[in-house]
Write an enzyme that holds these catalytic residues in place. Structure first.
Site, PDB file in Angstrom:
ATOM      1  N   GLU A 147       0.837  -1.107   0.083  1.00 25.19           N
ATOM      2  CA  GLU A 147      -0.131   0.123   0.079  1.00 25.19           C
ATOM      3  C   GLU A 147       0.930   1.192  -0.072  1.00 25.19           C
ATOM      4  O   GLU A 147       1.790   1.265   0.801  1.00 25.19           O
ATOM      5  CB  GLU A 147      -0.837   0.204   1.141  1.00 25.19           C
TER       6      GLU A 147
ATOM      7  N   LYS B  50       2.343   4.589   1.304  1.00 20.49           N
ATOM      8  CA  LYS B  50       2.562   4.984   2.820  1.00 20.49           C
ATOM      9  C   LYS B  50       1.907   6.318   2.512  1.00 20.49           C
ATOM     10  O   LYS B  50       2.778   7.344   2.102  1.00 20.49           O
ATOM     11  CB  LYS B  50       3.804   4.806   3.092  1.00 20.49           C
TER      12      LYS B  50
ATOM     13  N   ASP C 130       1.633  10.312   4.103  1.00 20.68           N
ATOM     14  CA  ASP C 130       2.500  10.846   4.942  1.00 20.68           C
ATOM     15  C   ASP C 130       1.444  12.006   5.963  1.00 20.68           C
ATOM     16  O   ASP C 130       1.458  13.123   5.372  1.00 20.68           O
ATOM     17  CB  ASP C 130       3.351  11.754   4.231  1.00 20.68           C
TER      18      ASP C 130
ATOM     19  N   TYR D  94      -7.103   2.381   6.546  1.00 20.60           N
ATOM     20  CA  TYR D  94      -6.322   1.273   6.212  1.00 20.60           C
ATOM     21  C   TYR D  94      -6.336  -0.150   6.878  1.00 20.60           C
ATOM     22  O   TYR D  94      -5.744  -1.007   6.709  1.00 20.60           O
ATOM     23  CB  TYR D  94      -5.028   1.447   5.654  1.00 20.60           C
TER      24      TYR D  94
ATOM     25  N   LYS E  93      10.883   3.263   2.481  1.00 16.19           N
ATOM     26  CA  LYS E  93      10.792   4.617   2.323  1.00 16.19           C
ATOM     27  C   LYS E  93      11.930   5.278   1.294  1.00 16.19           C
ATOM     28  O   LYS E  93      12.809   4.498   0.945  1.00 16.19           O
ATOM     29  CB  LYS E  93      11.711   5.286   3.580  1.00 16.19           C
TER      30      LYS E  93
ATOM     31  N   CYS F  94      20.321  47.191   9.005  1.00 13.39           N
ATOM     32  CA  CYS F  94      19.255  46.781   7.940  1.00 13.39           C
ATOM     33  C   CYS F  94      19.891  47.131   6.552  1.00 13.39           C
ATOM     34  O   CYS F  94      20.276  48.073   6.396  1.00 13.39           O
ATOM     35  CB  CYS F  94      17.953  47.663   8.028  1.00 13.39           C
TER      36      CYS F  94
ATOM     37  N   CYS G  67      17.913  50.030   4.737  1.00  9.22           N
ATOM     38  CA  CYS G  67      17.712  51.522   5.355  1.00  9.22           C
ATOM     39  C   CYS G  67      18.875  51.790   6.022  1.00  9.22           C
ATOM     40  O   CYS G  67      19.224  53.121   6.592  1.00  9.22           O
ATOM     41  CB  CYS G  67      16.337  51.877   5.847  1.00  9.22           C
TER      42      CYS G  67
ATOM     43  N   CYS H 171      14.510  44.736  11.668  1.00  6.29           N
ATOM     44  CA  CYS H 171      15.031  46.466  11.476  1.00  6.29           C
ATOM     45  C   CYS H 171      14.005  47.170  12.436  1.00  6.29           C
ATOM     46  O   CYS H 171      13.059  47.158  12.399  1.00  6.29           O
ATOM     47  CB  CYS H 171      14.763  46.815   9.925  1.00  6.29           C
TER      48      CYS H 171
ATOM     49  N   CYS I 198      11.340  52.238   7.505  1.00  2.73           N
ATOM     50  CA  CYS I 198      12.509  51.439   6.575  1.00  2.73           C
ATOM     51  C   CYS I 198      11.642  51.231   5.188  1.00  2.73           C
ATOM     52  O   CYS I 198      10.491  50.711   5.246  1.00  2.73           O
ATOM     53  CB  CYS I 198      12.657  50.166   7.063  1.00  2.73           C
TER      54      CYS I 198
HETATM   55  S1  IVH Z   1       0.182   0.266   8.772  1.00  9.27           S
HETATM   56  C1  IVH Z   1       0.847  -2.459  12.429  1.00  9.27           C
HETATM   57  N1  IVH Z   1      -0.576   1.363   6.483  1.00  9.27           N
HETATM   58  O1  IVH Z   1       3.139   4.943   8.803  1.00  9.27           O
HETATM   59  C2  IVH Z   1       0.291  -1.500  11.246  1.00  9.27           C
HETATM   60  N2  IVH Z   1       0.648   2.436   8.059  1.00  9.27           N
HETATM   61  O2  IVH Z   1       5.753   4.342   9.649  1.00  9.27           O
HETATM   62  C3  IVH Z   1       0.996  -0.282  11.171  1.00  9.27           C
HETATM   63  N3  IVH Z   1       1.189   4.783   7.412  1.00  9.27           N
HETATM   64  O3  IVH Z   1       2.409   4.787  12.159  1.00  9.27           O
HETATM   65  C4  IVH Z   1       0.574   0.720  10.118  1.00  9.27           C
HETATM   66  N4  IVH Z   1       0.205   4.691   5.651  1.00  9.27           N
HETATM   67  O4  IVH Z   1       0.809   6.352  10.416  1.00  9.27           O
HETATM   68  C5  IVH Z   1       0.293   1.434   7.678  1.00  9.27           C
HETATM   69  N5  IVH Z   1      -1.156   2.278   4.376  1.00  9.27           N
HETATM   70  C6  IVH Z   1      -0.585   2.414   5.651  1.00  9.27           C
HETATM   71  C7  IVH Z   1       0.115   3.510   5.974  1.00  9.27           C
HETATM   72  C8  IVH Z   1       0.622   3.475   7.300  1.00  9.27           C
HETATM   73  C9  IVH Z   1       0.793   5.473   6.531  1.00  9.27           C
HETATM   74  C10 IVH Z   1       1.751   5.481   8.577  1.00  9.27           C
HETATM   75  C11 IVH Z   1       1.124   5.243  10.055  1.00  9.27           C
HETATM   76  C12 IVH Z   1       2.269   4.276  10.797  1.00  9.27           C
HETATM   77  C13 IVH Z   1       3.454   4.766   9.976  1.00  9.27           C
HETATM   78  C14 IVH Z   1       4.524   3.946  10.283  1.00  9.27           C
END
Ligand code: IVH
Length: 672
Positions: A119, A121, A123, A232, A320, A414, A417, A432, A437
């Site tokens: 999946e 991830k 942010d 999720y 990552k 500054c 000025c 300043c 100014c």
């Molecule tokens: S699963 C045990 N699925 O990433 C299951 N986490 O680095 C743990 N996160 O704390 C989470 N997308 O905040 C899962 N598709 C996804 C995610 C996800 C983002 C975040 C989540 C977790 C962090 C871990």
């Protein structure tokens, strides 16, 4: 046209039908992004529902689509334990690390091969939502994983978060949904653009902006930022519900949650790696920031067998992506002077492509940052840009420092000025000291003329530069003394443009008080604070006379704002400026709505039922803060009964006595 007959037997039926329709359209719009009706039609349905609920406050329920508005600010966030720990994930940064993970999984499962779900991830911030019999009852932030913070009122304002779901047969009555609250890039760009105009510190990334919006005490602020909830993980009693992760994702989608469409069932780790590579360059196209791919063992039974080590599950890992960074050369450091006089160093770079855009400038924040990086002009530097964030210099590549690299000397004055510069003890920002100014003046005038301030459209950057350079304008008040001839004599101006501008300046004299207040550019006084102050004091003279301690009694005004306002109005130069604005005919009055005088003074209220957006204590505090009283029983003297969901016999009593009944929405309006 003949009046339509209302097909509903009573209000309760119509309310139920409207809620059903509105929920469906919210889902189509906010979750699927496939609206079927116009915004105007949606608003009409919502307004009809609001009107009916106002007439029948006893029928208002917390899951009604009208209840997303965001209630009164709270005192602080309440902490509560999670049903089971919110685990975090171990990270992998390379294919080798990913294969190690797969190896450990297969070993753990006795060399049985594992299906994975990959999946994207997201942010954002992890959240746990609780639903009781389909009703959204509570949402907690991750906190330390064991104890989170209750942000239910804020979460209610997120449109893609269902306030009610229909549980299929056989589902447990209490479910928990975990997922991520994210801020779309577009919303992030907007928030930061606004903050930049107000010279507020910018959010470093959408994640921080989302965190800020979610953890505020005032749900109305959350409501004003566009957040999304993406689910999720589906649990019941702290354990995953359903036999596999893929089933959970499907079930969440069927329940009406927004789920990410970007996941894949992978028969082995090779397929997961292919998925990761597939997204490496495409992720920039997504409306949200993604920082990697989460790989999870699909089968719940296998997950269970693998178990967890300390705070990580052994059955999942986060791959990552590397930040979008690059290397380039620092050509120069420029110092910009803003409206508040703040000196900000800006790195001028040899243009470098990062994540699809050519970057030629990056912020260096302040003097301390230059020292921390030990950066010299001519240095090779690493630049990173995550998402739509202002690019940032993360490091100097010392091995590549040219012999002629030049140390940057922070100016002693500054740069615009030449005046004295100063900084507050614990602060990193130099300012300043010269209130007039030219750089500050130009930026202040730009702010003054902004659409949401005095709205003088014709007063753009170039013209401001001409007006200040020619000496025609040395402060705001000078704008109102401008004469047609000297104005028309400016380069590229002419009589017609001059007349247009003067007409616009004339019209700006009639702006509301809160805009004038915002336009003055007082430190910490943004649009919202300006509104609150204008409402509380009604006219500028009263505000100017108010000591800081009194200002602090205005709801939402803290000591820093109060001190800044007091200081501004104590300054003789500022007072003289305001006198000149007054004489020019600029409006300095508003309509008074003083909470200090107690808009509810002498009135007694009775609370019954549950309010969706605030607790009973908060409701009582809000009434008392406005001079009102809260009584336990209804009598003829009761000014009004505030009826929440599931009201008690007090409501019947109020009806019998003919006492006014307020819905939650009406009550909130009364408090406004
Ligand atoms: S699963 C045990 N699925 O990433 C299951 N986490 O680095 C743990 N996160 O704390 C989470 N997308 O905040 C899962 N598709 C996804 C995610 C996800 C983002 C975040 C989540 C977790 C962090 C871990």
């Amino acid at each position: 046209m003949a009046a339509e007959t209302n097909p509903f037997p009573d209000a309760a039926h119509e309310i139920a039908a409207l809620r059903g329709q509105l929920r469906r359209h919210e889902y189509l719009y906010y979750v699927l992004d496939q609206p079927e009706i116009s915004d105007a039609r949606f608003d009409a349905l919502m307004n009809r529902l609001k009107a009916l609920e106002q007439a029948h406050p006893e029928l208002v329920t917390p899951d009604s689509p009208t209840q997303r508005v965001g209630g009164e600010p709270r005192e602080g966030l309440v902490r509560a334990p999670h049903s089971s720990r919110l685990l975090s994930l171990d990270n992998a940064y390379s294919e080798a690390e990913l294969r190690d993970f797969d190896h450990r999984v297969r070993q753990g499962l006795g060399d049985e091969s594992a299906d994975y779900v990959a999946e994207l991830k997201l942010d954002g911030l992890s959240l746990a939502l609780h639903y009781h019999q389909g009703l959204f009852v509570r949402g907690l932030t991750r906190g330390n994983g064991e104890i989170g913070e209750d942000v239910t009122a804020n979460l209610r304002t997120i449109r893609s978060l269902p306030l009610r779901v229909t549980l299929p047969d056989g589902f447990p009555s209490d479910i928990e949904v975990r997922g991520e609250v994210v801020m779309p890039r577009a919303a992030f760009a907007q928030v930061n653009a606004e903050r930049e105009k107000e010279e507020l510190a910018l959010f470093a990334n959408p994640r921080n902006a989302a965190a800020g919006a979610l953890r505020v005490l005032d749900p109305r602020i959350t409501a004003s930022r566009r957040l999304d909830f993406i689910a999720y993980y589906l649990l019941a009693q702290g354990e995953p519900w359903l036999p596999a992760q893929a089933d959970g994702l499907q079930a969440l989608k069927n329940l009406g949650f927004k789920t990410s469409p970007h996941w894949r069932l992978c028969p082995d780790i090779g397929a997961a790696w292919a998925y990761i590579q597939d997204w490496e360059n495409r992720r920039a196209e997504l409306p949200y920031e993604t920082d990697g791919v989460v790989i999870k063992v699909n089968s719940r039974a296998a997950q269970h067998r693998l178990g967890t080590v300390s705070k990580y599950p052994r059955w999942a890992i986060a791959y990552k992506y590397a930040a979008r960074g690059g290397e380039t050369r620092l050509l120069d450091i420029e110092i910009q002077v803003g409206r508040t006089g703040a000196l900000t160093p800006v790195a001028v770079l040899e243009p470098v492509p990062l994540g699809g855009v050519l970057v030629s400038r990056a912020t260096l924040h302040n003097q301390d940052e230059i020292a921390r990086l030990d950066i010299r002009v001519g240095d090779a530097v690493r630049v990173e840009r995550s998402g739509d964030v202002i690019p940032k210099i993360t490091a100097v590549v010392l091995e590549k420092r040219p012999p002629d690299a030049r140390e940057f000397h922070w100016p002693g004055q500054c740069p615009v000025c030449g005046s004295h510069i100063w900084r507050e003890p614990e602060e990193a920002v130099w300012r300043c000291a010269n209130a007039s100014c030219p750089a500050r003046l130009r930026e202040s005038l730009r702010h003054f003329a902004r659409r949401n301030a005095m709205d003088i459209d014709g007063l753009g950057e170039a013209l401001i530069a001409q007006l200040t350079a020619s000496g025609l304008v040395r402060d705001f008040a000078d704008l109102y003394d401008l004469q047609p001839e000297p104005l028309a004599a400016l380069e590229r101006m002419g009589e017609k443009s001059a007349a247009n501008l003067l007409a616009q300046i004339e019209a700006s004299k009639r702006r509301e008080l809160h805009r004038v207040l915002f336009a003055l550019g007082i430190r910490h006084v943004g649009e919202r604070v300006a509104r609150l102050l204008a409402q509380a004091y009604g006219d500028l003279d009263a505000l100017m006379a108010a000591p800081a301690l009194e200002l602090e009694t205005v709801p939402e005004i803290g000591p820093a704002i109060a001190a800044a306002v007091e200081q501004f109005f104590q300054e003789p130069l500022n007072r003289a400026l305001i006198e000149r604005l007054r004489r020019a005919g600029v409006n300095l009055r508003g309509s008074r709505q003083s909470p200090a005088a107690g808009k509810l003074a002498g009135q007694s209220f009775v609370l019954t039922g549950t309010l969706a957006s605030l607790t009973r204590e908060q409701a009582a505090a809000a009434i008392e803060a406005r001079g009102g009283k809260v009584a336990a029983a209804v009598s003829r003297k009761t000014a009004a009964v505030v009826a929440g969901a599931a009201p008690g016999s007090k409501l019947d009593k109020a009806r019998a006595l003919g006492v006014r009944i307020l819905s939650e929405a009406e009550f909130l309006q009364l408090l406004e």
